[in-house]
Design a protein around this motif. Structure first.
Motif, PDB file in Angstrom:
ATOM      1  N   ARG A  65       0.835  -1.204   0.000  1.00 51.30           N
ATOM      2  CA  ARG A  65       0.000   0.000   0.000  1.00 51.30           C
ATOM      3  C   ARG A  65       0.870   1.254   0.000  1.00 51.30           C
ATOM      4  O   ARG A  65       0.603   2.212  -0.735  1.00 51.30           O
ATOM      5  CB  ARG A  65      -0.920  -0.020   1.219  1.00 51.30           C
ATOM      6  CG  ARG A  65      -1.970   1.050   1.164  1.00 51.30           C
ATOM      7  CD  ARG A  65      -2.958   1.001   2.336  1.00 51.30           C
ATOM      8  NE  ARG A  65      -3.253  -0.318   2.833  1.00 51.30           N
ATOM      9  CZ  ARG A  65      -3.034  -0.716   4.096  1.00 51.30           C
ATOM     10  NH1 ARG A  65      -2.515   0.124   4.971  1.00 51.30           N
ATOM     11  NH2 ARG A  65      -3.329  -1.933   4.488  1.00 51.30           N
ATOM     12  N   GLN A  66       1.933   1.254   0.812  1.00 45.47           N
ATOM     13  CA  GLN A  66       2.824   2.409   0.869  1.00 45.47           C
ATOM     14  C   GLN A  66       3.560   2.601  -0.457  1.00 45.47           C
ATOM     15  O   GLN A  66       3.736   3.737  -0.912  1.00 45.47           O
ATOM     16  CB  GLN A  66       3.838   2.243   1.996  1.00 45.47           C
ATOM     17  CG  GLN A  66       3.242   2.386   3.377  1.00 45.47           C
ATOM     18  CD  GLN A  66       2.672   3.765   3.624  1.00 45.47           C
ATOM     19  OE1 GLN A  66       3.140   4.766   3.099  1.00 45.47           O
ATOM     20  NE2 GLN A  66       1.635   3.821   4.434  1.00 45.47           N
ATOM     21  N   ARG A  67       3.983   1.514  -1.078  1.00 45.21           N
ATOM     22  CA  ARG A  67       4.654   1.629  -2.374  1.00 45.21           C
ATOM     23  C   ARG A  67       3.721   2.184  -3.425  1.00 45.21           C
ATOM     24  O   ARG A  67       4.123   3.006  -4.246  1.00 45.21           O
ATOM     25  CB  ARG A  67       5.180   0.266  -2.825  1.00 45.21           C
ATOM     26  CG  ARG A  67       6.401  -0.175  -2.099  1.00 45.21           C
ATOM     27  CD  ARG A  67       6.882  -1.507  -2.607  1.00 45.21           C
ATOM     28  NE  ARG A  67       8.072  -1.930  -1.891  1.00 45.21           N
ATOM     29  CZ  ARG A  67       8.571  -3.142  -1.938  1.00 45.21           C
ATOM     30  NH1 ARG A  67       8.006  -4.071  -2.676  1.00 45.21           N
ATOM     31  NH2 ARG A  67       9.646  -3.438  -1.257  1.00 45.21           N
ATOM     32  N   THR A  68       2.465   1.745  -3.396  1.00 47.59           N
ATOM     33  CA  THR A  68       1.476   2.254  -4.352  1.00 47.59           C
ATOM     34  C   THR A  68       1.241   3.743  -4.126  1.00 47.59           C
ATOM     35  O   THR A  68       1.190   4.520  -5.087  1.00 47.59           O
ATOM     36  CB  THR A  68       0.153   1.477  -4.217  1.00 47.59           C
ATOM     37  OG1 THR A  68       0.415   0.096  -4.428  1.00 47.59           O
ATOM     38  CG2 THR A  68      -0.872   1.965  -5.217  1.00 47.59           C
ATOM     39  N   ARG A  69       1.100   4.148  -2.876  1.00 50.87           N
ATOM     40  CA  ARG A  69       0.912   5.569  -2.575  1.00 50.87           C
ATOM     41  C   ARG A  69       2.111   6.391  -3.044  1.00 50.87           C
ATOM     42  O   ARG A  69       1.949   7.472  -3.610  1.00 50.87           O
ATOM     43  CB  ARG A  69       0.715   5.779  -1.082  1.00 50.87           C
ATOM     44  CG  ARG A  69      -0.620   5.364  -0.570  1.00 50.87           C
ATOM     45  CD  ARG A  69      -0.708   5.647   0.908  1.00 50.87           C
ATOM     46  NE  ARG A  69      -1.939   5.115   1.463  1.00 50.87           N
ATOM     47  CZ  ARG A  69      -2.207   5.065   2.742  1.00 50.87           C
ATOM     48  NH1 ARG A  69      -1.328   5.522   3.623  1.00 50.87           N
ATOM     49  NH2 ARG A  69      -3.338   4.567   3.170  1.00 50.87           N
ATOM     50  N   PHE A  70       3.305   5.881  -2.790  1.00 53.38           N
ATOM     51  CA  PHE A  70       4.508   6.593  -3.200  1.00 53.38           C
ATOM     52  C   PHE A  70       4.582   6.699  -4.715  1.00 53.38           C
ATOM     53  O   PHE A  70       4.880   7.766  -5.253  1.00 53.38           O
ATOM     54  CB  PHE A  70       5.752   5.884  -2.661  1.00 53.38           C
ATOM     55  CG  PHE A  70       7.036   6.554  -3.045  1.00 53.38           C
ATOM     56  CD1 PHE A  70       7.410   7.750  -2.469  1.00 53.38           C
ATOM     57  CD2 PHE A  70       7.865   5.978  -3.991  1.00 53.38           C
ATOM     58  CE1 PHE A  70       8.585   8.368  -2.820  1.00 53.38           C
ATOM     59  CE2 PHE A  70       9.050   6.589  -4.358  1.00 53.38           C
ATOM     60  CZ  PHE A  70       9.416   7.783  -3.777  1.00 53.38           C
ATOM     61  N   ARG A  71       4.295   5.587  -5.405  1.00 55.76           N
ATOM     62  CA  ARG A  71       4.341   5.596  -6.866  1.00 55.76           C
ATOM     63  C   ARG A  71       3.292   6.557  -7.441  1.00 55.76           C
ATOM     64  O   ARG A  71       3.560   7.320  -8.353  1.00 55.76           O
ATOM     65  CB  ARG A  71       4.119   4.177  -7.395  1.00 55.76           C
ATOM     66  CG  ARG A  71       4.278   4.068  -8.891  1.00 55.76           C
ATOM     67  CD  ARG A  71       4.199   2.637  -9.420  1.00 55.76           C
ATOM     68  NE  ARG A  71       3.100   1.875  -8.840  1.00 55.76           N
ATOM     69  CZ  ARG A  71       3.247   0.780  -8.065  1.00 55.76           C
ATOM     70  NH1 ARG A  71       4.449   0.335  -7.791  1.00 55.76           N
ATOM     71  NH2 ARG A  71       2.205   0.142  -7.601  1.00 55.76           N
ATOM     72  N   ASP A  72       2.087   6.546  -6.857  1.00 54.59           N
ATOM     73  CA  ASP A  72       1.030   7.459  -7.304  1.00 54.59           C
ATOM     74  C   ASP A  72       1.426   8.924  -7.064  1.00 54.59           C
ATOM     75  O   ASP A  72       1.191   9.787  -7.912  1.00 54.59           O
ATOM     76  CB  ASP A  72      -0.285   7.156  -6.613  1.00 54.59           C
ATOM     77  CG  ASP A  72      -0.877   5.825  -7.037  1.00 54.59           C
ATOM     78  OD1 ASP A  72      -0.416   5.255  -8.053  1.00 54.59           O
ATOM     79  OD2 ASP A  72      -1.792   5.333  -6.344  1.00 54.59           O
ATOM     80  N   ALA A  73       2.015   9.197  -5.912  1.00 55.25           N
ATOM     81  CA  ALA A  73       2.422  10.564  -5.596  1.00 55.25           C
ATOM     82  C   ALA A  73       3.551  11.014  -6.546  1.00 55.25           C
ATOM     83  O   ALA A  73       3.552  12.155  -7.018  1.00 55.25           O
ATOM     84  CB  ALA A  73       2.890  10.678  -4.150  1.00 55.25           C
ATOM     85  N   ARG A  74       4.480  10.115  -6.844  1.00 51.82           N
ATOM     86  CA  ARG A  74       5.576  10.449  -7.742  1.00 51.82           C
ATOM     87  C   ARG A  74       5.058  10.691  -9.158  1.00 51.82           C
ATOM     88  O   ARG A  74       5.475  11.635  -9.819  1.00 51.82           O
ATOM     89  CB  ARG A  74       6.597   9.316  -7.733  1.00 51.82           C
ATOM     90  CG  ARG A  74       7.881   9.666  -8.442  1.00 51.82           C
ATOM     91  CD  ARG A  74       8.893   8.559  -8.350  1.00 51.82           C
ATOM     92  NE  ARG A  74       8.315   7.348  -8.920  1.00 51.82           N
ATOM     93  CZ  ARG A  74       8.788   6.129  -8.714  1.00 51.82           C
ATOM     94  NH1 ARG A  74       9.828   5.954  -7.958  1.00 51.82           N
ATOM     95  NH2 ARG A  74       8.221   5.084  -9.269  1.00 51.82           N
ATOM     96  N   THR A  75       4.124   9.865  -9.594  1.00 56.97           N
ATOM     97  CA  THR A  75       3.526  10.030 -10.915  1.00 56.97           C
ATOM     98  C   THR A  75       2.761  11.342 -10.993  1.00 56.97           C
ATOM     99  O   THR A  75       2.844  12.072 -11.978  1.00 56.97           O
ATOM    100  CB  THR A  75       2.593   8.852 -11.249  1.00 56.97           C
ATOM    101  OG1 THR A  75       3.324   7.646 -11.131  1.00 56.97           O
ATOM    102  CG2 THR A  75       2.029   8.975 -12.637  1.00 56.97           C
ATOM    103  N   GLU A  77       3.291  13.977  -9.218  1.00 58.44           N
ATOM    104  CA  GLU A  77       4.252  15.070  -9.167  1.00 58.44           C
ATOM    105  C   GLU A  77       4.906  15.293 -10.534  1.00 58.44           C
ATOM    106  O   GLU A  77       5.177  16.424 -10.917  1.00 58.44           O
ATOM    107  CB  GLU A  77       5.326  14.744  -8.120  1.00 58.44           C
ATOM    108  CG  GLU A  77       6.310  15.853  -7.874  1.00 58.44           C
ATOM    109  CD  GLU A  77       7.283  15.443  -6.790  1.00 58.44           C
ATOM    110  OE1 GLU A  77       8.424  15.110  -7.154  1.00 58.44           O
ATOM    111  OE2 GLU A  77       6.909  15.450  -5.626  1.00 58.44           O
TER     112      GLU A  77
END
Length: 79
Positions: A65-75, A77
């Motif tokens: 879940r944290q990796r998905t959130r990070f990937r979504d936030a990076r995308t 951004e």
């Protein structure tokens, strides 16, 4: 998060019980600590396998879940 806490408490309880038995047998100091760690680790490995599996699945789900959130936030951004 509850399975992680329950597993940790069970491991600690097994360690304390093992240390208590070893104190009654006569182990002291570093020997007590080392034997308690070794014996409680083996006992926990056998007795707590279901709880360990449950805990690891909870942790793995959280990491995903944290990796998905990070990937979504990076995308988001990058856009």
């Amino acid at each position: 998060m509850r399975p992680v806490l329950l597993y940790t408490l069970a491991r600690f309880a097994i360690f304390l019980a093992t240390a208590g038995v070893l104190v009654l047998v006569g182990a002291r100091g570093v020997l007590l600590l080392l034997l308690s760690l070794l014996i409680s680790g083996v006992v926990s490995f056998v007795l707590l396998s279901r709880q360990r599996d449950r805990m690891s699945s909870i942790v793995e789900t959280g990491v995903r879940r944290q990796r998905t959130r990070f990937r979504d936030a990076r995308t988001k951004e990058d856009v």
